[in-house]
Design an enzyme around this catalytic site. Sequence first.
Site, short mmCIF file in Angstrom:
data_model
loop_
_atom_site.label_atom_id
_atom_site.label_comp_id
_atom_site.label_asym_id
_atom_site.label_seq_id
_atom_site.Cartn_x
_atom_site.Cartn_y
_atom_site.Cartn_z
N ARG A 121 30.75 5.97 11.13
CA ARG A 121 29.82 5.29 12.05
C ARG A 121 28.58 6.13 12.36
O ARG A 121 27.91 5.92 13.38
CB ARG A 121 30.51 4.87 13.35
CG ARG A 121 31.68 3.95 13.11
CD ARG A 121 32.09 3.19 14.35
NE ARG A 121 33.20 2.31 14.06
CZ ARG A 121 34.48 2.67 14.12
NH1 ARG A 121 34.79 3.89 14.51
NH2 ARG A 121 35.42 1.82 13.82
N LYS A 143 14.20 3.84 8.10
CA LYS A 143 14.71 2.68 7.37
C LYS A 143 15.55 3.19 6.21
O LYS A 143 15.07 4.01 5.40
CB LYS A 143 13.57 1.83 6.82
CG LYS A 143 12.96 0.90 7.85
CD LYS A 143 11.99 -0.06 7.19
CE LYS A 143 11.36 -0.99 8.19
NZ LYS A 143 10.34 -1.86 7.56
N GLU A 185 0.82 3.58 -1.17
CA GLU A 185 1.23 3.58 0.25
C GLU A 185 0.22 4.37 1.09
O GLU A 185 0.02 4.07 2.27
CB GLU A 185 2.65 4.15 0.41
CG GLU A 185 3.74 3.42 -0.39
CD GLU A 185 4.25 2.11 0.24
OE1 GLU A 185 3.60 1.57 1.16
OE2 GLU A 185 5.32 1.62 -0.21
N LYS A 227 2.02 6.86 10.37
CA LYS A 227 3.34 6.22 10.38
C LYS A 227 4.12 6.62 11.63
O LYS A 227 4.78 5.78 12.26
CB LYS A 227 4.13 6.55 9.11
CG LYS A 227 5.48 5.84 9.13
CD LYS A 227 6.04 5.47 7.80
CE LYS A 227 7.30 4.60 7.99
NZ LYS A 227 8.01 4.31 6.77
N GLU A 237 10.90 -2.50 14.31
CA GLU A 237 10.07 -3.55 13.74
C GLU A 237 10.22 -4.89 14.46
O GLU A 237 10.42 -5.92 13.84
CB GLU A 237 10.39 -3.72 12.25
CG GLU A 237 9.26 -4.39 11.49
CD GLU A 237 9.45 -4.32 9.98
OE1 GLU A 237 9.49 -3.20 9.44
OE2 GLU A 237 9.58 -5.37 9.36
N ARG A 241 5.22 -2.64 13.89
CA ARG A 241 5.65 -1.91 12.68
C ARG A 241 5.53 -2.79 11.44
O ARG A 241 5.38 -2.27 10.32
CB ARG A 241 7.08 -1.39 12.85
CG ARG A 241 7.54 -0.57 11.65
CD ARG A 241 8.81 0.20 11.87
NE ARG A 241 9.18 0.89 10.65
CZ ARG A 241 10.11 1.82 10.56
NH1 ARG A 241 10.76 2.21 11.63
NH2 ARG A 241 10.37 2.40 9.40
N ASN A 245 4.20 -3.27 6.31
CA ASN A 245 4.64 -4.05 5.14
C ASN A 245 3.49 -4.78 4.47
O ASN A 245 3.72 -5.72 3.69
CB ASN A 245 5.70 -5.08 5.57
CG ASN A 245 6.99 -4.40 5.96
OD1 ASN A 245 7.42 -3.47 5.28
ND2 ASN A 245 7.58 -4.83 7.05
N HIS A 248 3.73 -6.01 0.92
CA HIS A 248 5.12 -5.86 0.48
C HIS A 248 5.82 -7.20 0.24
O HIS A 248 6.79 -7.25 -0.53
CB HIS A 248 5.92 -5.02 1.49
CG HIS A 248 5.60 -3.55 1.42
ND1 HIS A 248 4.33 -3.05 1.56
CD2 HIS A 248 6.41 -2.46 1.22
CE1 HIS A 248 4.36 -1.73 1.46
NE2 HIS A 248 5.60 -1.35 1.24
N HIS A 252 7.53 -6.87 -3.11
CA HIS A 252 8.98 -6.96 -3.29
C HIS A 252 9.33 -8.10 -4.24
O HIS A 252 10.27 -7.99 -5.04
CB HIS A 252 9.67 -7.17 -1.94
CG HIS A 252 9.74 -5.92 -1.10
ND1 HIS A 252 10.12 -5.92 0.22
CD2 HIS A 252 9.47 -4.62 -1.38
CE1 HIS A 252 10.09 -4.68 0.70
NE2 HIS A 252 9.69 -3.88 -0.25
N HIS A 265 7.76 0.66 -7.39
CA HIS A 265 7.55 0.07 -6.07
C HIS A 265 6.06 0.15 -5.66
O HIS A 265 5.47 -0.84 -5.24
CB HIS A 265 8.43 0.80 -5.04
CG HIS A 265 8.21 0.35 -3.64
ND1 HIS A 265 8.65 -0.87 -3.17
CD2 HIS A 265 7.58 0.94 -2.58
CE1 HIS A 265 8.31 -1.00 -1.90
NE2 HIS A 265 7.66 0.07 -1.51
#
Length: 355
Positions: A121, A143, A185, A227, A237, A241, A245, A248, A252, A265
């Site tokens: 955990r 993330k 990026e 960032k 997010e 935030r 993206n 993206h 993606h 990417h």
Amino acid sequence: MAVQQTISVDLGDRSYPIVIGRGLLDGGFDLGEFVSGTDCLIVSNEVVAPLYLDRVLSSLNGKNVTTIELPDGEIHKTLATMQEILDQLVDSRANRDTTVIALGGGVVGDMAGFAAACYMRGVAFIQVPTTLLAQVDSSVGGKTGVNHPEGKNLIGVFHQPQVVMIDTDTLGTLPDRELKAGLAEVIKYGVICDVEFFAWLEANMQALLDKEPAALAYAIRRSCELKAEIVAEDERESGCRAILNFGHTFGHAIEHCLGYGEWLHGEAVAAGMVMASELSAVSESDRTRFRALVAAADLPVTPPAIDPADWLSAMGMDKKVRQKKLRFVLLKALGDAFITSSFDADHLQRILGAD
Ligand code: NAD
Ligand code: GLY
């Protein structure tokens, strides 16, 4: 003597430093200081481990270290590969005092972080990013996750590291194509929230492509500062935030539709950002300036041929979708991005190549 700069990601009791410098892996930084227990697992891959694992091991003198080398590539960013990391943790009898250290690019970092978040955990985690993309983006902000066959990064959690250690000398061995992918990026930060940085990138793109140390150090520092500010404001997010993206949703979808690893990417994000700028109500001169900067980084400015129905199906899996409606990060102007579900659907169809 290593020259270091430190940026703080301010998240209350989950705050951590991003340490940026040259020679950090050559004795310039005591990584062991951030390992609270005695046990660590270094997660790397078959490309990065032969280059840098020994140096990370030497900076962990006195610790009980095990290692795992994953296969290389986005195609391996799966639950099956993550299972290998978890198996290694179990085999080495790792406990709650164990620290997982990610040594590599964003693929290794995202998977190692996810495994650290899940094992017992949640155990401590350290990022040692070795690609430009990981140094300016994926190692910061917590993330973590893996791809699902139906969509990019669909499975994952937020799990912040204890420290991000960026030795910019590692970029010396990075292939040019990967460097350029990372620049996508970097450009993203300028276009979404810092027009002065955008102008700096216009003036310094060749120096970055030539891997000039001062230019790289500035681009990495400024990207991490931007960032860190956004993540500190909206860790999970629920608001601002999402502007990180930019491009993206399209990017993606490109990665998913072509098959993971076909376009990198950063390449997919570059073409995706140009598509998002086309969907934005910005001036023609801003749009032209943006496209020119992406082209100057030798990144794609047009998407690959994808059937519009496949685009829409892939974009439907985007994590920004709400009530089954697509949401896009768009631009008001260079340096000013926002998220919206209101866009010109006909224009989107034309951008996707529909008649
Ligand atoms: P990557 O991890 O696949 O690394 C690119 C290639 O460079 C790989 O072949 C790797 O083995 C190699 N490599 C790494 N360091 C090297 C070095 N110093 N010298 C030589 N070769 C080296 O790709 P990436 O671009 O670093 O990361 C992309 C991934 O990051 C994607 O999966 C993307 O979804 C993810 N990402 C995550 C976040 C986040 O916030 N977590 C943000 C952006 C991207
Ligand atoms: N790369 C997007 C984010 O970290 O939020």
